[in-house]
Design a protein around this motif. Sequence first.
Motif, PDB file in Angstrom:
ATOM      1  N   GLY A 192      -7.419  17.957  19.286  1.00 22.73           N
ATOM      2  CA  GLY A 192      -6.863  18.538  18.072  1.00 22.73           C
ATOM      3  C   GLY A 192      -5.541  17.938  17.640  1.00 22.73           C
ATOM      4  O   GLY A 192      -4.739  18.605  16.968  1.00 22.73           O
ATOM      5  N   ILE A 193      -5.294  16.691  18.000  1.00 25.71           N
ATOM      6  CA  ILE A 193      -4.083  15.986  17.558  1.00 25.71           C
ATOM      7  C   ILE A 193      -4.413  15.291  16.242  1.00 25.71           C
ATOM      8  O   ILE A 193      -5.284  14.416  16.202  1.00 25.71           O
ATOM      9  N   PRO A 194      -3.754  15.650  15.132  1.00 23.91           N
ATOM     10  CA  PRO A 194      -4.198  15.175  13.820  1.00 23.91           C
ATOM     11  C   PRO A 194      -3.812  13.746  13.472  1.00 23.91           C
ATOM     12  O   PRO A 194      -4.483  13.120  12.658  1.00 23.91           O
ATOM     13  N   MET A 195      -2.728  13.230  14.046  1.00 22.04           N
ATOM     14  CA  MET A 195      -2.296  11.899  13.639  1.00 22.04           C
ATOM     15  C   MET A 195      -1.553  11.188  14.754  1.00 22.04           C
ATOM     16  O   MET A 195      -1.016  11.810  15.667  1.00 22.04           O
ATOM     17  N   ILE A 196      -1.556   9.851  14.652  1.00 20.44           N
ATOM     18  CA  ILE A 196      -0.819   8.987  15.566  1.00 20.44           C
ATOM     19  C   ILE A 196       0.241   8.264  14.745  1.00 20.44           C
ATOM     20  O   ILE A 196      -0.078   7.648  13.715  1.00 20.44           O
ATOM     21  N   ASP A 197       1.475   8.339  15.164  1.00 22.52           N
ATOM     22  CA  ASP A 197       2.541   7.615  14.482  1.00 22.52           C
ATOM     23  C   ASP A 197       2.366   6.120  14.687  1.00 22.52           C
ATOM     24  O   ASP A 197       2.123   5.659  15.804  1.00 22.52           O
ATOM     25  N   CYS A 198       2.488   5.355  13.608  1.00 22.65           N
ATOM     26  CA  CYS A 198       2.387   3.895  13.684  1.00 22.65           C
ATOM     27  C   CYS A 198       3.695   3.216  13.290  1.00 22.65           C
ATOM     28  O   CYS A 198       3.763   1.980  13.245  1.00 22.65           O
ATOM     29  N   GLN A 199       4.693   3.997  12.928  1.00 23.81           N
ATOM     30  CA  GLN A 199       6.051   3.538  12.652  1.00 23.81           C
ATOM     31  C   GLN A 199       6.165   2.753  11.359  1.00 23.81           C
ATOM     32  O   GLN A 199       6.841   3.169  10.432  1.00 23.81           O
TER      33      GLN A 199
END
Length: 251
Positions: A192-199
């Motif tokens: 349930g983790i909605p997003m991954i930071d890509c900077q």
Amino acid sequence: MPSQLPWLEPHDPLPAPNLAWGEGDPAPGLLAAGGALDVTNLCAAYAQGTFPWYGPGQPILWWAPDPRMVLPVQAFRLHRSLHKKLQAFRRQANCEIRIDSAFKDVITACATKERAGQAGTWIVPEMVNAYTDLHLAGYAHSVETWVNNQLVGGLYCVALGRAVFGESMFAHITDASKIALAALVCLCRRHGIPMIDCQQNTQHLTSLGGREIPRADFQTHIDKARQQPAVSWRFEPVYWDELLPSRTAPA
């Protein structure tokens, strides 16, 4: 004229992200210089959406870009060639995803991998040491692609609760880093983790479904996600069902 860039002593707190240089300044998104790369400072930085990025011979530079590049995990684009590669990878007994079994090897490979159009690396030795310490403290993780018991690609990331910050990838064989990213997407979807930071924005990330969001929206996400319980950082083969039809699983 741009505002003066703050210089931090080792134990000084970072300025608020909204004080970062903006469009028209020499380096949009640059927040401060100096400080320290210990576990406490790194956790505090990521908690406010700030990350270190600098090259050899430079002081520590802290960044808080606006907008922020993220990969919404439900928007991950599984192109046909990668889809076939994942199906084959899943079926083969000599192929596996491991997590946190070789963190130092992964970050070292990311630091030393030659990349087209780049001279040198931003993952300087003190960054390798700092993120290895962050890993030992439980806040940094490696997602690893293994074939025939050989590490052939992977990535490392930072995680505070359910806020996940992607850092760097490497591949020794074609698509090995993309396989690791797909595995991270599956793990995030499962938990349930909605997003991954890509900077920062790159054409490659855009092709995989990445997009920019306002820094304020990113910070709202981080504030909520980092308060949630951390996930179990392990990868089960069934997690591939998040991207691949279940009929592709071995009988």
